[in-house]
Design a protein around this motif. Structure first.
Motif, short mmCIF file in Angstrom:
data_model
loop_
_atom_site.label_atom_id
_atom_site.label_comp_id
_atom_site.label_asym_id
_atom_site.label_seq_id
_atom_site.Cartn_x
_atom_site.Cartn_y
_atom_site.Cartn_z
N ASP A 291 0.53 -1.68 -0.16
CA ASP A 291 0.16 0.31 -0.05
C ASP A 291 0.72 1.03 0.11
N ARG B 197 4.12 3.64 -1.25
CA ARG B 197 4.95 3.98 -2.87
C ARG B 197 6.82 3.74 -3.02
N TYR C 297 7.09 0.22 -6.59
CA TYR C 297 6.00 -0.73 -6.63
C TYR C 297 5.99 0.09 -8.18
N ARG D 59 3.32 0.17 -11.01
CA ARG D 59 1.51 0.04 -10.94
C ARG D 59 0.67 0.52 -11.89
N ASP D 60 -0.19 0.14 -12.68
CA ASP D 60 -0.94 0.17 -13.78
C ASP D 60 -2.12 1.04 -14.02
N ALA D 61 -2.95 1.44 -14.54
CA ALA D 61 -3.30 2.35 -15.06
C ALA D 61 -4.67 2.31 -13.80
N ASP D 62 -5.22 0.87 -13.64
CA ASP D 62 -6.03 0.87 -11.94
C ASP D 62 -5.14 0.54 -11.12
N ASP D 63 -3.74 1.38 -10.92
CA ASP D 63 -3.32 1.20 -9.79
C ASP D 63 -3.13 -0.07 -9.43
N ASP D 64 -3.49 -1.08 -9.42
CA ASP D 64 -2.37 -2.40 -9.14
C ASP D 64 -1.79 -2.94 -9.59
N VAL D 65 -0.45 -3.26 -8.54
CA VAL D 65 0.37 -3.29 -8.74
C VAL D 65 0.88 -5.18 -10.08
#
Length: 733
Positions: A469, A471, A495, A497-503
């Motif tokens: 959770d 940065r 981390y 992350r993609d556009a959906d904030d998934d790692v």
């Protein structure tokens, strides 16, 4: 202007209808049979005209109401024709009497009212779909005509062949109950059709809707008049025929006249709407910033917009009847184009980046979307392609990538990029220098190959999960080089992350801290040795000094006290040295603290320990900052240093806390002899520690270290008129 012209035209036709009514009235007063024949023949002509106009437009008809109305009025007109021929005095059916034409009248009106209800109901049901009549199957149209023909045949057969149709008129008595009840049923049906028509009024031009509604109302009132006559030549019958004339005249104005002179407002209203939308779409495409091309199923270009011409360098004349392969570059394999054609021929949308070639030979990159256009049966007729020139964006991306790669390889720490399964996907050149592996040796492999043992690998895995959770986080872990050498690596993990904030992965910056760890270990060994040996030796010295002080006399007693005081100072410095060592070897995490409360507690303790000192405090009610918990120890050391190293019997120390938007200050001002210049220069690193340095301020070293690890600044100034001012500045964030 157009509305006024339309209103004027309508007024002229209504005036013409009124003149017709006047003429019919005059005819009726002289010859009722002629009057009846004229009215009926007019209504029959209108009914047949409605059918003719609607049937002629059936391929492009956009309103189901008119479709049903046209077919139905064909049969209504036919039955009305029989009614006219059978009317009393016509002589066509001399033995039938007045009952047969009355039966035919009722049958025709049932047929007409049922047609209006059916047309209205179908229009309401399909209101949101707008399918043209040609989308109905020919079989359905045939079934519709056949259904009407069957109903009419059965009705006429019940009158002319089987004599089953109920009596509607009895000579000398007038209308039967069946006739009167039927008229009211027909009025109810017409009223229902008016309600259904209102539900879809938005599908009609306003004048057409109003004329149809008025025609239905007049028809209903006409039926009401036909409930009261006894004589077929009577006044009630005449009124009914006048109203029927008006009703069919309004049908003529709404369907026949408008359908011929302005078909786009009635029969072709949906077609006109679609054509208008098509024109708007064409204008939008023409002025679109995206390049648009339309081809037939074989790929032959049939349309290009100006943006497509500008993008390719070809004119419209040069592109029409050509294939888009005219833009083909040599950057893609044949399999690329085969996949594209397979996708669009399957009825799917194709979207991809493609490198094309302009007329001048210059290559450019476009984001292209190709979609099939199908006919009513779902068969592909055309393809439309929408292209956006992204050459400039791709150039900028390439420049950014080059900068990224340059930065990536210029960082002096080893960088390892891994996916969520902890498989290595990328690494920089410093990684190779540190670990001894080339990227090709470890790409796709687990990062486990880099760790000292399984325990270190699993420990880092748990840390990655625990800090997901955040940065980033930092941790020192054990690694192993290709050579087998192990080393401690200070690792900062970021981390991805993609556009959906998934790692989707992690980036690890690894720094070899072997030398630092060795120095810390040496410092810890020295700390333990000094602390153990010095404390033991000082305890022995203090023990002997205490004996001398209690058994000796004169100067020996005073010397013994000096020995005890000096040994206390040495032990105190050893304790401070211990604190410095702990800060260097085990950095503390920062926490949110209220500096006002912390400093107030420190000042309170100092006042108890040094009652001869005058320590004042100025601080706000609250002042929160993220810093090391040992900030209280730093403040205590500054105040205590001012009280201990003074040359006054009652030293004064002013402590001030200021809470600003960007910085927080803790200011300690005293009236003592001041801090030696050499001490300050060493702390500011303006002077190296050499053989001549005899500083005794381990406490100031502790303060400086706490401030540095809090991202703060320690400054020294001369106080006025004497003494020193030491200020700690900490960032608010």
């Amino acid at each position: 202007m157009e509305g006024g012209t339309r209103l004027s035209s309508l007024a002229r036709h209504l005036l013409l209808g009124f003149v017709g009514v006047v003429v019919l009235y005059l005819v009726q007063t002289q010859n009722y049979l002629l009057f009846h024949s004229i009215v009926e023949l007019f209504s029959i002509t209108v009914a047949f005209a409605v059918f003719t106009v609607v049937w002629s437009a059936r391929d492009e008809l956009g309103n189901q109401f008119f479709a049903i109305l046209g077919v139905g009025y064909l049969f209504v007109g036919g039955v009305d024709l029989l009614h006219t021929l059978a009317y009393k005095g016509m002589g066509v059916f001399p033995e039938a009497g007045a009952d047969l034409p009355t039966q035919l009248w009722i049958f025709a009106r049932y047929l007409e009212s049922a047609t209006l209800v059916g047309a209205g109901a179908l229009g309401v049901v399909s209101k949101s779909e707008h399918p043209p009549l040609r989308e109905w199957s020919d079989g359905f149209i045939s079934a519709l005509v056949g259904g009407y023909a069957t109903v009419v045949a059965l009705g006429l057969g019940s009158m002319f062949v089987f004599d089953l149709f109920p009596r509607a008129y009895v000579a000398g008595q007038g209308l039967t109950d069946f006739k009167i009840l039927s008229e009211y049923i027909i009025i109810g049906l017409l009223t229902s059709s008016l309600f259904l028509l209102r539900q879809q009024r938005d599908r009609f031009e306003s004048p057409v809707y109003k004329l149809l509604a008025a025609a239905i109302v007049l028809g209903a009132v006409s039926e009401l008049a036909f409930t009261a006559y006894i004589d077929v030549y009577g006044i009630s019958n005449a009124v009914g025929h006048f109203l029927k004339f008006g009703s069919f005249y309004l049908v003529y104005l709404s369907v026949v006249k408008t359908g011929i002179t302005e078909p786009q407002k009635t029969l072709y209203r949906e077609l006109a709407r679609r054509e208008d939308e098509a024109r708007k779409f064409e204008q939008a495409v023409e002025h679109s910033g995206h390049a648009v091309v339309i081809t037939d199923r074989a790929g032959t270009i049939q349309y290009v917009n100006p943006a497509y011409e500008a993008m390719t360098g070809y004119t419209e004349d040069e592109l029409l009847d050509e294939n888009p392969r005219i833009l083909k570059s040599d950057e893609h394999e044949d399999a690329f184009y085969e996949e594209m054609w397979a996708t669009v021929l399957a009825g799917n949308v194709w979207e991809s980046e493609i490198v094309d070639e302009r007329k001048n030979g210059e290559q450019f990159v476009v984001n292209q979307t190709i979609a099939p256009i199908t006919d009513d049966g779902g068969e592909i007729e055309h393809f439309v392609g929408v292209h956006k020139d992204i050459s400039e964006r791709k150039k900028q991306e390439q420049e950014l990538l080059q900068r990224y790669e340059l930065l990536f390889d210029s960082i002096r720490d080893a960088i390892v990029v891994a996916d969520t399964d902890r498989r290595i996907t990328n690494a920089n050149s410093e990684f190779t220098s540190l670990f001894g592996y080339d990227l090709s040796d470890v790409a796709g492999k687990s990062v486990k190959v880099l760790y000292e043992d399984d325990a270190e690998f699993e420990q880092m895995g748990r840390a990655i999960g625990d800090h997901a959770d955040e940065r980033r986080f930092s941790q020192t872990i054990g690694y192993e080089k290709k050579s087998g050498q192990v080393f401690p690596g200070e690792t900062t993990v970021f981390y991805l992350r993609d556009a959906d904030d998934d790692v989707v992965g992690v980036i690890s910056l690894i720094r070899d801290v072997s030398e630092r760890e060795n120095r810390i270990q040496q410092l810890q060994i020295l700390d333990r040795t000094l602390r153990h040996n010095l404390r033991n030796d000082m305890n022995i010295i203090q023990g002997y000094a205490d004996v001398i002080q209690h058994t000796g006399s004169g100067g020996a007693t005073e010397n013994a006290q000096e020995i005890i005081d000096a040994s206390d100072r040495i032990i105190e410095n050893v304790s401070k040295q211990r604190e410095v060592t702990n800060l260097l070897s085990e950095p503390q995490p920062r926490k949110s603290v209220d500096l006002s409360t912390v400093v107030e507690a420190v000042v309170s303790n100092i006042r108890e320990q040094y009652p001869d000192g005058d320590v004042s405090l100025t601080a706000p009610d609250e002042c929160t900052v993220r810093t090391l918990p040992s900030i209280s120890r730093a403040v205590e050391e500054l105040i205590e240093n001012a009280l201990v190293h003074t040359d006054r019997p009652n030293p004064g120390v002013d402590v001030t806390v200021k809470c600003g938007e960007e910085t927080i200050e803790i200011r300690v001002a005293d009236d003592g002899p001041g801090i030696p210049e050499m001490e300050r220069d060493v702390l500011r690193k303006d002077q190296e520690i050499g053989p001549l340095y005899h500083g005794s301020g381990i406490g100031l070293w502790l303060v400086n270290l706490v401030v540095q690890q809090s991202d703060g600044v320690l400054t020294f100034e001369e106080n006025d008129p004497r003494g020193s001012v030491v200020t700690i500045r900490l960032p608010t964030n």
